[in-house]
Design a protein around this motif. Structure first.
Motif, PDB file in Angstrom:
ATOM      1  N   LEU A  36       0.946  -1.094  -0.045  1.00 42.09           N
ATOM      2  CA  LEU A  36       0.060  -0.013  -0.168  1.00 42.09           C
ATOM      3  C   LEU A  36       0.841   1.176  -0.203  1.00 42.09           C
ATOM      4  CD1 LEU A  36      -2.847   0.849   0.048  1.00 42.09           C
ATOM      5  CD2 LEU A  36      -2.808   1.066   2.626  1.00 42.09           C
ATOM      6  N   GLY A  37       1.914   1.325   0.771  1.00 48.35           N
ATOM      7  CA  GLY A  37       2.765   2.418   0.764  1.00 48.35           C
ATOM      8  C   GLY A  37       3.485   2.610  -0.685  1.00 48.35           C
ATOM      9  N   GLU A  38       3.656   1.542  -1.087  1.00 49.02           N
ATOM     10  CA  GLU A  38       4.576   1.702  -2.652  1.00 49.02           C
ATOM     11  C   GLU A  38       3.202   2.325  -3.680  1.00 49.02           C
ATOM     12  OE1 GLU A  38       7.474   1.384  -3.725  1.00 49.02           O
ATOM     13  OE2 GLU A  38       8.240   0.513  -1.705  1.00 49.02           O
ATOM     14  N   ILE A  39       1.958   1.641  -3.321  1.00 49.43           N
ATOM     15  CA  ILE A  39       1.130   2.390  -4.328  1.00 49.43           C
ATOM     16  C   ILE A  39       0.781   3.661  -4.288  1.00 49.43           C
ATOM     17  CG2 ILE A  39      -1.495   1.949  -4.781  1.00 49.43           C
ATOM     18  CD1 ILE A  39      -0.955  -1.159  -4.402  1.00 49.43           C
ATOM     19  N   VAL A  40       0.650   4.148  -2.942  1.00 46.94           N
ATOM     20  CA  VAL A  40       0.153   5.467  -2.555  1.00 46.94           C
ATOM     21  C   VAL A  40       1.369   6.534  -3.073  1.00 46.94           C
ATOM     22  CG1 VAL A  40      -0.076   7.057  -0.647  1.00 46.94           C
ATOM     23  CG2 VAL A  40      -1.320   5.056  -0.588  1.00 46.94           C
ATOM     24  N   SER A  41       2.678   6.092  -2.514  1.00 45.71           N
ATOM     25  CA  SER A  41       3.578   6.779  -2.998  1.00 45.71           C
ATOM     26  C   SER A  41       3.824   7.080  -4.693  1.00 45.71           C
ATOM     27  CB  SER A  41       4.866   6.344  -2.273  1.00 45.71           C
ATOM     28  OG  SER A  41       5.378   5.267  -2.953  1.00 45.71           O
ATOM     29  N   ASN A  42       3.679   5.975  -5.290  1.00 46.78           N
ATOM     30  CA  ASN A  42       4.029   5.857  -6.770  1.00 46.78           C
ATOM     31  C   ASN A  42       2.749   6.833  -7.591  1.00 46.78           C
ATOM     32  OD1 ASN A  42       6.220   4.471  -6.703  1.00 46.78           O
ATOM     33  ND2 ASN A  42       5.246   2.757  -6.905  1.00 46.78           N
ATOM     34  N   ASN A  43       1.568   6.648  -6.850  1.00 46.13           N
ATOM     35  CA  ASN A  43       0.450   7.681  -7.248  1.00 46.13           C
ATOM     36  C   ASN A  43       0.745   9.090  -7.007  1.00 46.13           C
ATOM     37  OD1 ASN A  43      -0.984   5.627  -8.781  1.00 46.13           O
ATOM     38  ND2 ASN A  43      -2.032   5.040  -6.870  1.00 46.13           N
ATOM     39  N   LEU A  44       1.191   9.425  -6.016  1.00 41.88           N
ATOM     40  CA  LEU A  44       1.401  10.824  -5.597  1.00 41.88           C
ATOM     41  C   LEU A  44       2.594  11.305  -6.472  1.00 41.88           C
ATOM     42  CD1 LEU A  44       1.011  10.897  -1.981  1.00 41.88           C
ATOM     43  CD2 LEU A  44      -0.206  11.814  -3.495  1.00 41.88           C
ATOM     44  N   THR A  45       3.777  10.452  -6.819  1.00 39.72           N
ATOM     45  CA  THR A  45       4.938  10.744  -7.723  1.00 39.72           C
ATOM     46  C   THR A  45       4.295  11.160  -9.030  1.00 39.72           C
ATOM     47  OG1 THR A  45       6.359   9.455  -5.959  1.00 39.72           O
ATOM     48  CG2 THR A  45       7.225   9.884  -8.327  1.00 39.72           C
ATOM     49  N   MET A  46       3.194  10.227  -9.468  1.00 41.30           N
ATOM     50  CA  MET A  46       2.999  10.381 -10.917  1.00 41.30           C
ATOM     51  C   MET A  46       2.142  11.659 -11.008  1.00 41.30           C
ATOM     52  SD  MET A  46       0.444   7.862 -13.042  1.00 41.30           S
ATOM     53  CE  MET A  46      -0.644   7.990 -12.180  1.00 41.30           C
ATOM     54  N   LEU A  47       1.160  12.217  -9.834  1.00 47.38           N
ATOM     55  CA  LEU A  47       0.570  13.380 -10.152  1.00 47.38           C
ATOM     56  C   LEU A  47       1.798  14.515  -9.881  1.00 47.38           C
ATOM     57  CD1 LEU A  47      -2.369  12.386  -7.736  1.00 47.38           C
ATOM     58  CD2 LEU A  47      -2.431  12.855 -10.249  1.00 47.38           C
ATOM     59  N   TRP A  48       2.578  14.368  -9.146  1.00 48.07           N
ATOM     60  CA  TRP A  48       3.288  15.495  -9.058  1.00 48.07           C
ATOM     61  C   TRP A  48       4.276  15.555 -10.308  1.00 48.07           C
ATOM     62  CZ3 TRP A  48       9.262  14.659  -7.694  1.00 48.07           C
ATOM     63  CH2 TRP A  48       9.767  15.706  -7.499  1.00 48.07           C
ATOM     64  N   ALA A  49       4.760  14.644 -10.689  1.00 47.13           N
ATOM     65  CA  ALA A  49       5.486  14.815 -12.158  1.00 47.13           C
ATOM     66  C   ALA A  49       4.463  15.311 -13.250  1.00 47.13           C
ATOM     67  CB  ALA A  49       6.004  13.260 -12.628  1.00 47.13           C
ATOM     68  N   ASP A  50       3.451  14.871 -13.403  1.00 50.52           N
ATOM     69  CA  ASP A  50       2.363  15.353 -14.124  1.00 50.52           C
ATOM     70  C   ASP A  50       2.359  16.695 -14.283  1.00 50.52           C
ATOM     71  OD1 ASP A  50       0.663  15.070 -16.565  1.00 50.52           O
ATOM     72  OD2 ASP A  50      -0.998  15.424 -15.095  1.00 50.52           O
ATOM     73  N   TYR A  51       2.107  17.134 -12.958  1.00 55.88           N
ATOM     74  CA  TYR A  51       1.979  18.745 -12.827  1.00 55.88           C
ATOM     75  C   TYR A  51       3.146  19.591 -13.167  1.00 55.88           C
ATOM     76  CZ  TYR A  51       2.109  23.136 -10.094  1.00 55.88           C
ATOM     77  OH  TYR A  51       2.354  24.222  -9.604  1.00 55.88           O
ATOM     78  N   LEU A  52       4.734  18.870 -12.868  1.00 55.73           N
ATOM     79  CA  LEU A  52       5.860  19.611 -13.145  1.00 55.73           C
ATOM     80  C   LEU A  52       5.991  19.813 -14.754  1.00 55.73           C
ATOM     81  CD1 LEU A  52       8.132  18.337 -10.600  1.00 55.73           C
ATOM     82  CD2 LEU A  52       7.106  20.732 -10.764  1.00 55.73           C
ATOM     83  N   VAL A  53       5.465  18.588 -15.230  1.00 58.71           N
ATOM     84  CA  VAL A  53       5.635  18.737 -16.923  1.00 58.71           C
ATOM     85  C   VAL A  53       4.868  19.507 -17.570  1.00 58.71           C
ATOM     86  CG1 VAL A  53       5.186  17.189 -18.848  1.00 58.71           C
ATOM     87  CG2 VAL A  53       6.550  16.094 -17.071  1.00 58.71           C
ATOM     88  N   LYS A  54       3.527  19.676 -17.192  1.00 58.64           N
ATOM     89  CA  LYS A  54       2.371  20.529 -17.732  1.00 58.64           C
ATOM     90  C   LYS A  54       2.952  22.016 -17.317  1.00 58.64           C
ATOM     91  CE  LYS A  54      -1.206  17.957 -17.386  1.00 58.64           C
ATOM     92  NZ  LYS A  54      -2.795  17.601 -16.930  1.00 58.64           N
ATOM     93  N   LYS A  55       3.740  22.451 -16.122  1.00 65.39           N
ATOM     94  CA  LYS A  55       4.211  23.643 -15.751  1.00 65.39           C
ATOM     95  C   LYS A  55       5.460  23.926 -16.603  1.00 65.39           C
ATOM     96  CE  LYS A  55       5.716  26.039 -11.873  1.00 65.39           C
ATOM     97  NZ  LYS A  55       6.184  26.004 -10.458  1.00 65.39           N
ATOM     98  N   LEU A  56       6.287  22.911 -16.986  1.00 67.35           N
ATOM     99  CA  LEU A  56       7.429  23.141 -18.090  1.00 67.35           C
ATOM    100  C   LEU A  56       6.911  23.579 -19.445  1.00 67.35           C
ATOM    101  CD1 LEU A  56       9.976  20.527 -16.770  1.00 67.35           C
ATOM    102  CD2 LEU A  56       9.991  23.372 -16.491  1.00 67.35           C
ATOM    103  N   ILE A  57       5.572  22.701 -19.806  1.00 65.60           N
ATOM    104  CA  ILE A  57       5.262  22.965 -21.191  1.00 65.60           C
ATOM    105  C   ILE A  57       4.483  24.452 -21.132  1.00 65.60           C
ATOM    106  CG2 ILE A  57       3.365  22.275 -22.758  1.00 65.60           C
ATOM    107  CD1 ILE A  57       3.898  19.517 -21.864  1.00 65.60           C
ATOM    108  N   ASP A  58       3.831  24.743 -20.105  1.00 66.16           N
ATOM    109  CA  ASP A  58       3.493  26.199 -20.098  1.00 66.16           C
ATOM    110  C   ASP A  58       4.618  27.216 -20.125  1.00 66.16           C
ATOM    111  OD1 ASP A  58       0.737  25.172 -20.253  1.00 66.16           O
ATOM    112  OD2 ASP A  58       0.597  25.349 -17.956  1.00 66.16           O
ATOM    113  N   ILE A  59       5.237  27.118 -19.522  1.00 70.75           N
ATOM    114  CA  ILE A  59       6.756  28.073 -19.573  1.00 70.75           C
ATOM    115  C   ILE A  59       7.185  27.990 -21.006  1.00 70.75           C
ATOM    116  CG2 ILE A  59       8.875  28.474 -18.668  1.00 70.75           C
ATOM    117  CD1 ILE A  59       7.801  27.408 -15.900  1.00 70.75           C
TER     118      ILE A  59
END
Length: 61
Positions: A36-59
């Motif tokens: 469960l710890g792996e699943i939760v942390s991997n999902n949060l990391t995916m959301l964080w990475a998605d946010y950062l990539v979208k932010k870089l694309i906007d810049i």
């Protein structure tokens, strides 16, 4: 590296102790806490990475 440290110390150990000791599920709870710890942390990391990539694309766009 940051994601690995957070995953192992913040989520995996926390969920393993929660299930094994606090909820008294023993070894089975420890293994399920690790999963469960792996699943939760991997999902949060995916959301964080998605946010950062979208932010870089906007810049750059």
């Amino acid at each position: 590296m940051f994601q690995t440290i957070i995953r192992e110390t913040g989520f995996t150990i926390t969920f393993a102790v929660l299930f094994a000791v606090v909820l008294n599920y023993g070894v089975w709870g420890a293994w399920m806490g690790i999963v469960l710890g792996e699943i939760v942390s991997n999902n949060l990391t995916m959301l964080w990475a998605d946010y950062l990539v979208k932010k870089l694309i906007d810049i750059s766009g």
